[in-house]
Design a protein around this motif. Sequence first.
Motif, PDB file in Angstrom:
ATOM      1  N   ASP A 127       0.834  -1.212   0.000  1.00  0.00           N
ATOM      2  CA  ASP A 127       0.000   0.000   0.000  1.00  0.00           C
ATOM      3  C   ASP A 127       0.867   1.261   0.000  1.00  0.00           C
ATOM      4  N   THR A 128       1.974   1.193   0.684  1.00  0.00           N
ATOM      5  CA  THR A 128       2.866   2.350   0.745  1.00  0.00           C
ATOM      6  C   THR A 128       4.306   1.882   0.917  1.00  0.00           C
ATOM      7  N   LYS A 129       5.245   2.679   0.419  1.00  0.00           N
ATOM      8  CA  LYS A 129       6.670   2.349   0.521  1.00  0.00           C
ATOM      9  C   LYS A 129       7.416   3.575   1.058  1.00  0.00           C
ATOM     10  N   ILE A 130       8.393   3.310   1.914  1.00  0.00           N
ATOM     11  CA  ILE A 130       9.192   4.388   2.505  1.00  0.00           C
ATOM     12  C   ILE A 130      10.667   4.030   2.360  1.00  0.00           C
ATOM     13  N   TRP A 131      11.460   5.002   1.906  1.00  0.00           N
ATOM     14  CA  TRP A 131      12.913   4.814   1.773  1.00  0.00           C
ATOM     15  C   TRP A 131      13.615   5.764   2.735  1.00  0.00           C
ATOM     16  N   VAL A 132      14.484   5.211   3.595  1.00  0.00           N
ATOM     17  CA  VAL A 132      15.243   6.036   4.544  1.00  0.00           C
ATOM     18  C   VAL A 132      16.714   5.641   4.482  1.00  0.00           C
ATOM     19  N   CYS A 133      17.585   6.627   4.252  1.00  0.00           N
ATOM     20  CA  CYS A 133      19.030   6.381   4.339  1.00  0.00           C
ATOM     21  C   CYS A 133      19.442   6.620   5.791  1.00  0.00           C
ATOM     22  N   VAL A 134      19.819   5.554   6.489  1.00  0.00           N
ATOM     23  CA  VAL A 134      20.118   5.643   7.929  1.00  0.00           C
ATOM     24  C   VAL A 134      21.536   6.143   8.165  1.00  0.00           C
TER      25      VAL A 134
ATOM     26  N   ARG B  46      15.971  11.598  13.720  1.00  0.00           N
ATOM     27  CA  ARG B  46      16.054  11.873  12.280  1.00  0.00           C
ATOM     28  C   ARG B  46      15.408  10.765  11.465  1.00  0.00           C
ATOM     29  N   VAL B  47      15.679   9.503  11.846  1.00  0.00           N
ATOM     30  CA  VAL B  47      15.098   8.370  11.125  1.00  0.00           C
ATOM     31  C   VAL B  47      13.576   8.376  11.249  1.00  0.00           C
ATOM     32  N   ALA B  48      13.081   8.669  12.458  1.00  0.00           N
ATOM     33  CA  ALA B  48      11.631   8.709  12.673  1.00  0.00           C
ATOM     34  C   ALA B  48      10.989   9.800  11.817  1.00  0.00           C
ATOM     35  N   LYS B  49      11.619  10.967  11.768  1.00  0.00           N
ATOM     36  CA  LYS B  49      11.085  12.055  10.937  1.00  0.00           C
ATOM     37  C   LYS B  49      11.105  11.683   9.460  1.00  0.00           C
ATOM     38  N   ALA B  50      12.158  10.968   9.032  1.00  0.00           N
ATOM     39  CA  ALA B  50      12.246  10.554   7.629  1.00  0.00           C
ATOM     40  C   ALA B  50      11.127   9.564   7.289  1.00  0.00           C
ATOM     41  N   ILE B  51      10.806   8.666   8.209  1.00  0.00           N
ATOM     42  CA  ILE B  51       9.709   7.713   7.986  1.00  0.00           C
ATOM     43  C   ILE B  51       8.384   8.470   7.875  1.00  0.00           C
ATOM     44  N   ILE B  52       8.194   9.457   8.754  1.00  0.00           N
ATOM     45  CA  ILE B  52       6.957  10.254   8.725  1.00  0.00           C
ATOM     46  C   ILE B  52       6.834  11.015   7.404  1.00  0.00           C
ATOM     47  N   GLU B  53       7.949  11.560   6.919  1.00  0.00           N
ATOM     48  CA  GLU B  53       7.925  12.236   5.613  1.00  0.00           C
ATOM     49  C   GLU B  53       7.554  11.258   4.508  1.00  0.00           C
ATOM     50  N   GLY B  54       8.114  10.056   4.576  1.00  0.00           N
ATOM     51  CA  GLY B  54       7.810   9.038   3.567  1.00  0.00           C
ATOM     52  C   GLY B  54       6.352   8.622   3.591  1.00  0.00           C
ATOM     53  N   LEU B  55       5.756   8.668   4.772  1.00  0.00           N
ATOM     54  CA  LEU B  55       4.336   8.324   4.909  1.00  0.00           C
ATOM     55  C   LEU B  55       3.428   9.501   4.553  1.00  0.00           C
ATOM     56  N   GLU B  56       4.062  10.654   4.263  1.00  0.00           N
ATOM     57  CA  GLU B  56       3.343  11.872   3.879  1.00  0.00           C
ATOM     58  C   GLU B  56       2.340  12.304   4.952  1.00  0.00           C
TER      59      GLU B  56
ATOM     60  N   LEU C   2       6.918  11.149  17.781  1.00  0.00           N
ATOM     61  CA  LEU C   2       7.172  10.747  16.394  1.00  0.00           C
ATOM     62  C   LEU C   2       6.744   9.293  16.156  1.00  0.00           C
ATOM     63  N   LEU C   3       7.076   8.419  17.107  1.00  0.00           N
ATOM     64  CA  LEU C   3       6.717   7.009  16.957  1.00  0.00           C
ATOM     65  C   LEU C   3       5.203   6.809  17.013  1.00  0.00           C
ATOM     66  N   LYS C   4       4.534   7.594  17.846  1.00  0.00           N
ATOM     67  CA  LYS C   4       3.070   7.509  17.907  1.00  0.00           C
ATOM     68  C   LYS C   4       2.462   7.911  16.568  1.00  0.00           C
ATOM     69  N   CYS C   5       3.040   8.924  15.964  1.00  0.00           N
ATOM     70  CA  CYS C   5       2.571   9.379  14.652  1.00  0.00           C
ATOM     71  C   CYS C   5       2.754   8.284  13.607  1.00  0.00           C
ATOM     72  N   ILE C   6       3.919   7.619  13.628  1.00  0.00           N
ATOM     73  CA  ILE C   6       4.178   6.520  12.696  1.00  0.00           C
ATOM     74  C   ILE C   6       3.187   5.385  12.934  1.00  0.00           C
ATOM     75  N   CYS C   7       3.018   5.049  14.196  1.00  0.00           N
ATOM     76  CA  CYS C   7       2.134   3.941  14.580  1.00  0.00           C
ATOM     77  C   CYS C   7       0.712   4.163  14.048  1.00  0.00           C
ATOM     78  N   GLN C   8       0.207   5.365  14.190  1.00  0.00           N
ATOM     79  CA  GLN C   8      -1.144   5.680  13.714  1.00  0.00           C
ATOM     80  C   GLN C   8      -1.211   5.704  12.181  1.00  0.00           C
ATOM     81  N   SER C   9      -0.147   6.185  11.553  1.00  0.00           N
ATOM     82  CA  SER C   9      -0.149   6.356  10.096  1.00  0.00           C
ATOM     83  C   SER C   9      -0.085   5.030   9.338  1.00  0.00           C
ATOM     84  N   ILE C  10       0.528   3.999   9.938  1.00  0.00           N
ATOM     85  CA  ILE C  10       0.662   2.725   9.228  1.00  0.00           C
ATOM     86  C   ILE C  10      -0.453   1.739   9.585  1.00  0.00           C
ATOM     87  N   MET C  11      -1.309   2.123  10.513  1.00  0.00           N
ATOM     88  CA  MET C  11      -2.364   1.214  10.941  1.00  0.00           C
ATOM     89  C   MET C  11      -3.228   0.798   9.739  1.00  0.00           C
TER      90      MET C  11
END
Length: 392
Positions: free
Chosen positions: A229-236, A244-254, A266-275
């Motif tokens: 459904d969605t793809k995210i690319w992060v250069c660690v 920084r990695v968490a923010k990059a994932i959030i950007e990838g999730l738009e 940031l992690l809560k935001c990721i958790c909700q966005s990928i549900m």
Amino acid sequence: MADAIVNLALEQLLQITTQKIGEEVRLVGNVENEVEKLRSNLEAIQAVLLDAEERQMKGDRAVRRWLDKLKDISYDMEDVLDEWNTEIMRLQFEGELEHAPAPKQKVPSFFPCSCFGIKQAVLRRDIAQKIKELNGKLEIINKEKDTFKLEKLKRIEGPERVSSTSFVDMAEICGRESEMNSLVSKLLDERNEKQRDLPVISLVGMGGIGKTTLAQLVYNNDKIMSYFDTKIWVCVSDPFNEVRVAKAIIEGLECLTTDFVELESLLKCICQSIMGKKFLLVLDDVWSEDYNKWKSFYHCLKNGSYGSKVLITTRNERVASIMGSVAPIIMEQLAQEECWLLFSQLAFFGRSLEECEKLEKIGREIVAKCKGLPLAAKTIGNLLRFKGTRDE
């Protein structure tokens, strides 16, 4: 040039003794001390190489001869390390190492462990002897450097490591079909869909071997694009900065929220966005061996839909293991002909057929020195694009 060769030898030593430590080291008997001496000598020489290369460019013939001897020994060292690594992989493939019990005490190199047999014992002594001989030669080189009074010069820091992206030119890729098919198959595998664990798949190999390129190829594969459904690319890269990695994932999730500064938010935001989403997260160039930096991300990412995957690229198999990757895909060198195709399409770009034919022989000799590393073939190919004669 000498610096690059010494760097490669040091990286090969690291790959064998750290990345695959265990049965592989025991394969050559009680040789750890010799390997440590080898590493110490290489690092001592590496520290003064910048001064040595500057001196030889100014016409110091004695230093030039010293560098030539160092290069010769370094090439011999690469061959021995390649032989060692090849035999390790062969024994692993045949299952001779995988099930070999670790000895409870050190076994002298002349007294083979019963799990290996005569052939492995002979190989062990042979490689151990070669490493000892190389060490003797390198110690002489190391002592000779003191006669030149070489200094430890500070390198001018270059730009920061260039971040990778998911974009790739398919036309520039040579080989890697089997690795790509294997990776696509793992990413599309649904056998874990009914399990709670989030599968982590890894590409492991030395620098310049093509891990990022393969990840890019798969990231843009039609089957992969339609499956997730969605793809995210992060250069660690290094260091592993969690925020920084968490923010990059959030950007990838738009996601719309970008003003969080705390990792928890940031992690809560990721958790909700990928549900409810089946996602593919690529973490490129991972170095950190600190599991605690990864643990929070892993628990957060498990909130995605079944079928979600994480793909990492790393030089270190230990990193892959720490991040929970099972059966990593080990990246091998390109075949000689594939390396040649990659090199020639750059070095011979815009040349006439007649000119290409004249330069092919020396071109293939240069490619042989690239040791199957695609990054080396591309870099040197680009440099030689502007060289018009064989001497150049």
